[in-house]
Structure formats: structure tokens, C-alpha cells
Design an enzyme around this catalytic site. Structure first.
Site, PDB file in Angstrom:
ATOM      1  N   LYS A 162       2.197  -3.590   7.369  1.00 51.30           N
ATOM      2  CA  LYS A 162       2.444  -3.760   5.926  1.00 51.30           C
ATOM      3  C   LYS A 162       3.905  -3.425   5.603  1.00 51.30           C
ATOM      4  CE  LYS A 162      -0.025  -4.676   3.005  1.00 51.30           C
ATOM      5  NZ  LYS A 162      -0.444  -5.992   2.438  1.00 51.30           N
ATOM      6  N   TYR A 201      -1.734  -0.696  11.108  1.00 57.80           N
ATOM      7  CA  TYR A 201      -1.916  -1.327   9.789  1.00 57.80           C
ATOM      8  C   TYR A 201      -0.715  -1.059   8.890  1.00 57.80           C
ATOM      9  CZ  TYR A 201      -3.336  -1.618   4.881  1.00 57.80           C
ATOM     10  OH  TYR A 201      -3.366  -1.886   3.521  1.00 57.80           O
ATOM     11  N   THR A 254       0.820  -1.201   0.000  1.00 58.42           N
ATOM     12  CA  THR A 254       0.000   0.000   0.000  1.00 58.42           C
ATOM     13  C   THR A 254       0.862   1.263   0.000  1.00 58.42           C
ATOM     14  OG1 THR A 254      -1.408   1.280   1.511  1.00 58.42           O
ATOM     15  CG2 THR A 254      -0.126  -0.428   2.509  1.00 58.42           C
ATOM     16  N   ASP A 255       0.269   2.368  -0.412  1.00 57.96           N
ATOM     17  CA  ASP A 255       0.989   3.653  -0.316  1.00 57.96           C
ATOM     18  C   ASP A 255       1.113   4.120   1.133  1.00 57.96           C
ATOM     19  OD1 ASP A 255      -1.670   4.366   0.129  1.00 57.96           O
ATOM     20  OD2 ASP A 255      -1.774   5.891  -1.444  1.00 57.96           O
ATOM     21  N   GLU A 256       0.321   3.507   2.034  1.00 54.18           N
ATOM     22  CA  GLU A 256       0.298   3.990   3.425  1.00 54.18           C
ATOM     23  C   GLU A 256       1.627   3.752   4.143  1.00 54.18           C
ATOM     24  OE1 GLU A 256      -3.331   3.412   5.578  1.00 54.18           O
ATOM     25  OE2 GLU A 256      -4.484   3.107   3.751  1.00 54.18           O
TER      26      GLU A 256
HETATM   27  P1  NAD Z   1      -9.840  -7.212   2.494  1.00 56.02           P
HETATM   28  O1  NAD Z   1      -9.795  -6.954   3.960  1.00 56.02           O
HETATM   29  O2  NAD Z   1     -11.069  -6.885   1.730  1.00 56.02           O
HETATM   30  O3  NAD Z   1      -9.537  -8.763   2.203  1.00 56.02           O
HETATM   31  C1  NAD Z   1      -8.551  -9.480   2.880  1.00 56.02           C
HETATM   32  C2  NAD Z   1      -8.738 -10.962   2.572  1.00 56.02           C
HETATM   33  O4  NAD Z   1      -7.687 -11.688   3.231  1.00 56.02           O
HETATM   34  C3  NAD Z   1     -10.064 -11.537   3.093  1.00 56.02           C
HETATM   35  O5  NAD Z   1     -10.650 -12.374   2.115  1.00 56.02           O
HETATM   36  C4  NAD Z   1      -9.645 -12.356   4.315  1.00 56.02           C
HETATM   37  O6  NAD Z   1     -10.503 -13.472   4.574  1.00 56.02           O
HETATM   38  C5  NAD Z   1      -8.237 -12.811   3.900  1.00 56.02           C
HETATM   39  N1  NAD Z   1      -7.400 -13.111   5.066  1.00 56.02           N
HETATM   40  C6  NAD Z   1      -7.196 -12.329   6.162  1.00 56.02           C
HETATM   41  N2  NAD Z   1      -6.377 -12.968   7.023  1.00 56.02           N
HETATM   42  C7  NAD Z   1      -6.016 -14.145   6.437  1.00 56.02           C
HETATM   43  C8  NAD Z   1      -5.177 -15.220   6.820  1.00 56.02           C
HETATM   44  N3  NAD Z   1      -4.513 -15.203   7.993  1.00 56.02           N
HETATM   45  N4  NAD Z   1      -5.023 -16.260   5.968  1.00 56.02           N
HETATM   46  C9  NAD Z   1      -5.689 -16.289   4.780  1.00 56.02           C
HETATM   47  N5  NAD Z   1      -6.516 -15.309   4.380  1.00 56.02           N
HETATM   48  C10 NAD Z   1      -6.681 -14.248   5.199  1.00 56.02           C
HETATM   49  O7  NAD Z   1      -8.569  -6.464   1.908  1.00 56.02           O
HETATM   50  P2  NAD Z   1      -8.397  -5.713   0.513  1.00 56.02           P
HETATM   51  O8  NAD Z   1      -8.897  -4.337   0.640  1.00 56.02           O
HETATM   52  O9  NAD Z   1      -8.905  -6.588  -0.575  1.00 56.02           O
HETATM   53  O10 NAD Z   1      -6.808  -5.620   0.431  1.00 56.02           O
HETATM   54  C11 NAD Z   1      -6.046  -6.683  -0.146  1.00 56.02           C
HETATM   55  C12 NAD Z   1      -4.573  -6.333  -0.079  1.00 56.02           C
HETATM   56  O11 NAD Z   1      -4.339  -5.113  -0.782  1.00 56.02           O
HETATM   57  C13 NAD Z   1      -4.060  -6.103   1.344  1.00 56.02           C
HETATM   58  O12 NAD Z   1      -2.790  -6.675   1.451  1.00 56.02           O
HETATM   59  C14 NAD Z   1      -4.006  -4.591   1.486  1.00 56.02           C
HETATM   60  O13 NAD Z   1      -2.979  -4.205   2.374  1.00 56.02           O
HETATM   61  C15 NAD Z   1      -3.667  -4.187   0.058  1.00 56.02           C
HETATM   62  N6  NAD Z   1      -4.121  -2.848  -0.367  1.00 56.02           N
HETATM   63  C16 NAD Z   1      -5.428  -2.482  -0.169  1.00 56.02           C
HETATM   64  C17 NAD Z   1      -5.856  -1.239  -0.624  1.00 56.02           C
HETATM   65  C18 NAD Z   1      -7.301  -0.816  -0.492  1.00 56.02           C
HETATM   66  O14 NAD Z   1      -7.640   0.314  -0.869  1.00 56.02           O
HETATM   67  N7  NAD Z   1      -8.200  -1.666  -0.016  1.00 56.02           N
HETATM   68  C19 NAD Z   1      -4.962  -0.365  -1.246  1.00 56.02           C
HETATM   69  C20 NAD Z   1      -3.619  -0.775  -1.411  1.00 56.02           C
HETATM   70  C21 NAD Z   1      -3.220  -2.028  -0.976  1.00 56.02           C
HETATM   71  P1  TYD Z   2     -10.748   4.035   4.540  1.00 52.78           P
HETATM   72  O1  TYD Z   2     -11.756   3.641   3.518  1.00 52.78           O
HETATM   73  O2  TYD Z   2     -10.870   3.435   5.912  1.00 52.78           O
HETATM   74  O3  TYD Z   2      -9.308   3.804   3.909  1.00 52.78           O
HETATM   75  P2  TYD Z   2      -7.823   4.232   4.464  1.00 52.78           P
HETATM   76  O4  TYD Z   2      -7.918   4.623   5.878  1.00 52.78           O
HETATM   77  O5  TYD Z   2      -7.052   2.970   4.254  1.00 52.78           O
HETATM   78  O6  TYD Z   2      -7.371   5.358   3.579  1.00 52.78           O
HETATM   79  O7  TYD Z   2     -10.823   5.599   4.705  1.00 52.78           O
HETATM   80  C1  TYD Z   2     -10.595   6.487   3.638  1.00 52.78           C
HETATM   81  C2  TYD Z   2     -10.575   7.881   4.224  1.00 52.78           C
HETATM   82  O8  TYD Z   2     -11.884   8.188   4.723  1.00 52.78           O
HETATM   83  C3  TYD Z   2      -9.631   8.028   5.417  1.00 52.78           C
HETATM   84  O9  TYD Z   2      -9.013   9.307   5.370  1.00 52.78           O
HETATM   85  C4  TYD Z   2     -10.547   7.947   6.618  1.00 52.78           C
HETATM   86  C5  TYD Z   2     -11.851   8.532   6.106  1.00 52.78           C
HETATM   87  N1  TYD Z   2     -13.079   7.999   6.732  1.00 52.78           N
HETATM   88  C6  TYD Z   2     -14.034   8.875   7.260  1.00 52.78           C
HETATM   89  O10 TYD Z   2     -13.884  10.114   7.228  1.00 52.78           O
HETATM   90  N2  TYD Z   2     -15.159   8.326   7.814  1.00 52.78           N
HETATM   91  C7  TYD Z   2     -15.367   6.975   7.896  1.00 52.78           C
HETATM   92  O11 TYD Z   2     -16.404   6.554   8.447  1.00 52.78           O
HETATM   93  C8  TYD Z   2     -14.383   6.101   7.326  1.00 52.78           C
HETATM   94  C9  TYD Z   2     -14.559   4.597   7.355  1.00 52.78           C
HETATM   95  C10 TYD Z   2     -13.257   6.658   6.750  1.00 52.78           C
END
Ligand code: NAD
Ligand code: TYD
Length: 366
Positions: free
Chosen positions: A163, A159, A133-135
Site C-alpha cells: 500500500k 500488505y 490505510t493508516d498501516e
Molecule cells: P476487500 O478485500 O474487502 O475488497 C477488495 C476488492 O477489490 C474486492 O471486491 C476484490 O474483488 C477487488 N479486487 C482485488 N484485486 C483486484 C484486481 N486486481 N482488479 C480488480 N478488482 C480487484 O477490501 P476492503 O477492506 O474493502 O478495502 C478496500 C480498500 O480500502 C483497500 O485498498 C484497503 O487497503 C483500504 N483500507 C481498508 C481498511 C479496512 O479496515 N478494511 C482500512 C483502511 C484502508
Molecule cells: P484484522 O481485522 O485482520 O485487521 P488489520 O490486521 O488490518 O488491523 O485484524 C485486526 C486486529 O485483530 C489485528 O491486530 C489482528 C487481530 N486479530 C486477532 O487477534 N485474531 C484474528 O483471528 C484476526 C483475524 C485478527
């Protein structure tokens, strides 16, 4: 033809990646390994469960022996690692699961991959792609330049720290043991199958229930938003064309303040209710949307502790080396997303069960 092991393939991005890969690489086989935590959902894979090139196995990535077995049994060539605890707010109230899955789970996968691909009588052809992630880069001011792959890691939440730690382990397995790794660092994704605790689906589902739309702090925090299929496409390019041992930034060049994203979603929801009168019968609770006034639900709440102010991605390297550019515009992507939630009520209703409600009540109490 190759076989991919996709960890976390029942989650938001993992499931979208599986759909993308089966559609664009019909010769390949995809095996999903997922523990089905609260964020994992088989319904997100229902349209591919009977696909001849798809297999689902339930299991925990922390179980290295199990991962080793699946890498051997399915002759896996490429491991794409999505599985993680992914919600910043949950990492603040309960970091343990983040340390276990994100750090120890990634370590467990690396150990299994090394054993199967490197430690046998001959090194097997392989790729370990780690989805990050960019975070991990920390936070920016309004005027700072965007994160590049050379920006020093400075994670601020449990988190992002977990990562970052996993990214370092992946890097170390390449430098020390010669494992063929790549890592992608992507910005905030949005699109279908997004769990409704995250901002965009939370806003859509709250409008449909006429519930407050919680904005943390002043709502001026900035995120870069990318349509989820464009993330899958970026990972595809990294796996197929990226240099081993490298990190690649993936972003949408699409920065928005949270409050503006929420207002945009409100306007799209109002337009949908205006254009499709049947929605009023389908969603009788959505009374602000019935009046074309979803934005009246916006409610400022206490800020998230340690809330990062701004994320921005400089994806020049990914463009120059791999030719990567997002295909979806934000305008079309966000409209498609709103329509998807309106058309897939069964999907989100099923995940907004008792435990989800308890989480929401606890997270937004007061
Ligand atoms: P999500 O929370 O929707 O899905 C996570 C999945 O991992 C779920 O299906 C869960 O059951 C599975 N999981 C969790 N723990 C596990 C374990 N111990 N063993 C096997 N499976 C397990 O997450 P997401 O939003 O789809 O993110 C996927 C990846 O992308 C993550 O690594 C996250 O850090 C990265 N990412 C997410 C975003 C975003 O905007 N959501 C952006 C950049 C990177
Ligand atoms: P989120 O979807 O939780 O992603 P991330 O924290 O990984 O960026 O949140 C996106 C942005 O929205 C983040 O700055 C937090 C904000 N946010 C709110 O303002 N209210 C909410 O209820 C949630 C879930 C997020």
C-alpha cells in the site's frame, strides 16, 4: 452530474461506498470495476444492480488497456480506487498477489488515467482518489502521538508495504505529470458486508458456530475503529473539498485493544440471544451464546509475525480543512453491525464456502 469509476466496488468498503454514493449523490453515475476475487461479492451490490445510475463491469485493474477503455466509454470524471488485496495475514503467507494488485494494479490505473485525462488534445477535468490505510505509517507504542499526514512511512507487513508503494506512485504521478490526485489514509473499518476473515465478522460468525475466537498474542494490540459509512463520508469530503496532491487521515478517534473489542462483541451477541429467543432456533449451533457466555470461546493463539502493536490516527487536518467528523458512535455502530450479521445469514453463509473453510483451517491450524 458526474460519473465515478469505483475499483474494488464489490469488496467490503467499496460496496458500502457505492451504497453511500448512490444515496447521497442521486444525480451521479457509478461504474464498478472489480475482478471478483475471493473478497469480491456481487451479493453486496444486489440492492443496486438494477439502479439506473449503476453499472458493474468485471475486470482486473492490472489490465491498463481495459481501464483506459472504461474511462473513455463511460466518460469518467472521478476514479475512486479501493481495489486491493487487503488482508495482512494473507500477505504474510502469500505476498505475490499484494505486489501484483496493490502496486502493479495501481500503476496500471495511473497509466490509464494519465493517457485518457492528460495525454489527449486537451486536459480533461478529473480526479484520481486513492484509498489507503493508516498501516503505511508503521507501529506506535502506547504513549506515542497518533499518526499525522507528516508521519514518515514505515510499513511492516507485505500488505502495508504494498500500500505504501502504491501511495508513492500516486504522489509521483501528481508531482511529475500533474495528475489530480488525492489520497486518504484510514484506520480499521467495521460494518456490514465485512468479509468474515477479518476480526469483527470472524468473531460474530464463530460465536454462531460455537467455534474458538482466536486472539493473536496477548490481545493488547490497539486499533482505531471506524464505522464504514463514515469512511465513505470522509472520502466524499476529500473528493469534493480536498486539495489536489494532498493526503488526508480519516479515523474514528476510537482506540481499542483487540481483546476488549472481542469481549464487547461477545457481550452484544449474548444480549441479542437473551432478548430474542428465536435466535436459539435460528442458530442452534451457537451454544455458548445460548448460555450467555460467548466470551468462554476466547482462545489465545500464536501471534501474527511482525504484528504492529498500535495504530492511532490524528485527523486534525481533515477536520480543520474539510470539517470531517465521524457521524456514528462506536456504541451504535458496533450494535448495528452485530444486528446486520444476525439478519443477513444468507450473505455470510454464502461466502463461507469451501475455499474460506480451507483458509481458516490452514490459518488457525495448531
Ligand atoms: P476487500 O478485500 O474487502 O475488497 C477488495 C476488492 O477489490 C474486492 O471486491 C476484490 O474483488 C477487488 N479486487 C482485488 N484485486 C483486484 C484486481 N486486481 N482488479 C480488480 N478488482 C480487484 O477490501 P476492503 O477492506 O474493502 O478495502 C478496500 C480498500 O480500502 C483497500 O485498498 C484497503 O487497503 C483500504 N483500507 C481498508 C481498511 C479496512 O479496515 N478494511 C482500512 C483502511 C484502508
Ligand atoms: P484484522 O481485522 O485482520 O485487521 P488489520 O490486521 O488490518 O488491523 O485484524 C485486526 C486486529 O485483530 C489485528 O491486530 C489482528 C487481530 N486479530 C486477532 O487477534 N485474531 C484474528 O483471528 C484476526 C483475524 C485478527
Amino acid at each position: 452530474m458526474k460519473t465515478l469509476l469505483v475499483t474494488g466496488g464489490a469488496g467490503f468498503i467499496g460496496a458500502n461506498f457505492v451504497h453511500y454514493w448512490l444515496a447521497t449523490h442521486p444525480q451521479d453515475k457509478v461504474v464498478v470495476l472489480d475482478a471478483l476475487t475471493y473478497a469480491g461479492n456481487m451479493a453486496s451490490l444486489s440492492s443496486v444492480v438494477n439502479h439506473p445510475h449503476f453499472t458493474f463491469v468485471k475486470g482486473d485493474i492490472c489490465d491498463s488497456a481495459l481501464v483506459e477503455k472504461y474511462l473513455r466509454d463511460y466518460s469518467v470524471h472521478t476514479l475512486v480506487h479501493f481495489a486491493a488485496e487487503s488482508h495482512v495475514d494473507r500477505s504474510i503467507t502469500g505476498p505475490d498477489a499484494f505486489i501484483e494488485t496493490n502496486i502493479l494494479g495501481t500503476y496500471s490505473l495511473l497509466k490509464a488515467a494519465k493517457k485518457v485525462w492528460l495525454d489527449g488534445p486537451k486536459t480533461l477535468e478529473h480526479r484520481f482518489h486513492h484509498v489507503s490505510t493508516d498501516e503505511v505509517y508503521g507501529t506506535l507504542s502506547a504513549t506515542d502521538p497518533a499518526f499525522t499526514e507528516d508521519t514518515a512511512y514505515a510499513p511492516n507487513s507485505p500488505y502495508s508495504a504494498s500500500k505504501a508503494s502504491s501511495d508513492h506512485l500516486v504522489r509521483a504521478y501528481h508531482h511529475t505529470y500533474g495528475l489530480n490526485v488525492t489520497t486518504s489514509n484510514c484506520s480499521n473499518n467495521y460494518g456490514p458486508y465485512h468479509f468474515p476473515e477479518k476480526l469483527i465478522p470472524l468473531v460474530i460468525t464463530h460465536i454462531l458456530h460455537n467455534k474458538p475466537l482466536p486472539i493473536y498474542g496477548d490481545g493488547q494490540q490497539i486499533r482505531d475503529w471506524l464505522y464504514v459509512t463514515d469512511h465513505a463520508y470522509g472520502i466524499d469530503l476529500v473528493i469534493n473539498k480536498g486539495r489536489v496532491g494532498e493526503n488526508y487521515n480519516i479515523g474514528g478517534n476510537n482506540e481499542w485493544a483487540n481483546i476488549d473489542i472481542v469481549k464487547t462483541v461477545c457481550a452484544l451477541m449474548d444480549a441479542q440471544f437473551n432478548q430474542h429467543p428465536t435466535l436459539k432456533t435460528q442458530f442452534p449451533e451457537a451454544s455458548a451464546a445460548h448460555k450467555n457466555d460467548s466470551a468462554s470461546l476466547i482462545t489465545y493463539v500464536k501471534d501474527r509475525p511482525g504484528h504492529d502493536r498500535r495504530y492511532a490516527i490524528d485527523a486534525t487536518k481533515t477536520f480543520n480543512e474539510l470539517g470531517y467528523q465521524p457521524k456514528e458512535s462506536f456504541e451504535t455502530g458496533i450494535a448495528k453491525t452485530v444486528e446486520w450479521y444476525l439478519q443477513n445469514e444468507d450473505w455470510w453463509r454464502a461466502v463461507m464456502d469451501g475455499s474460506y473453510q480451507n483458509y481458516i483451517d490452514e490459518q488457525y491450524k495448531g
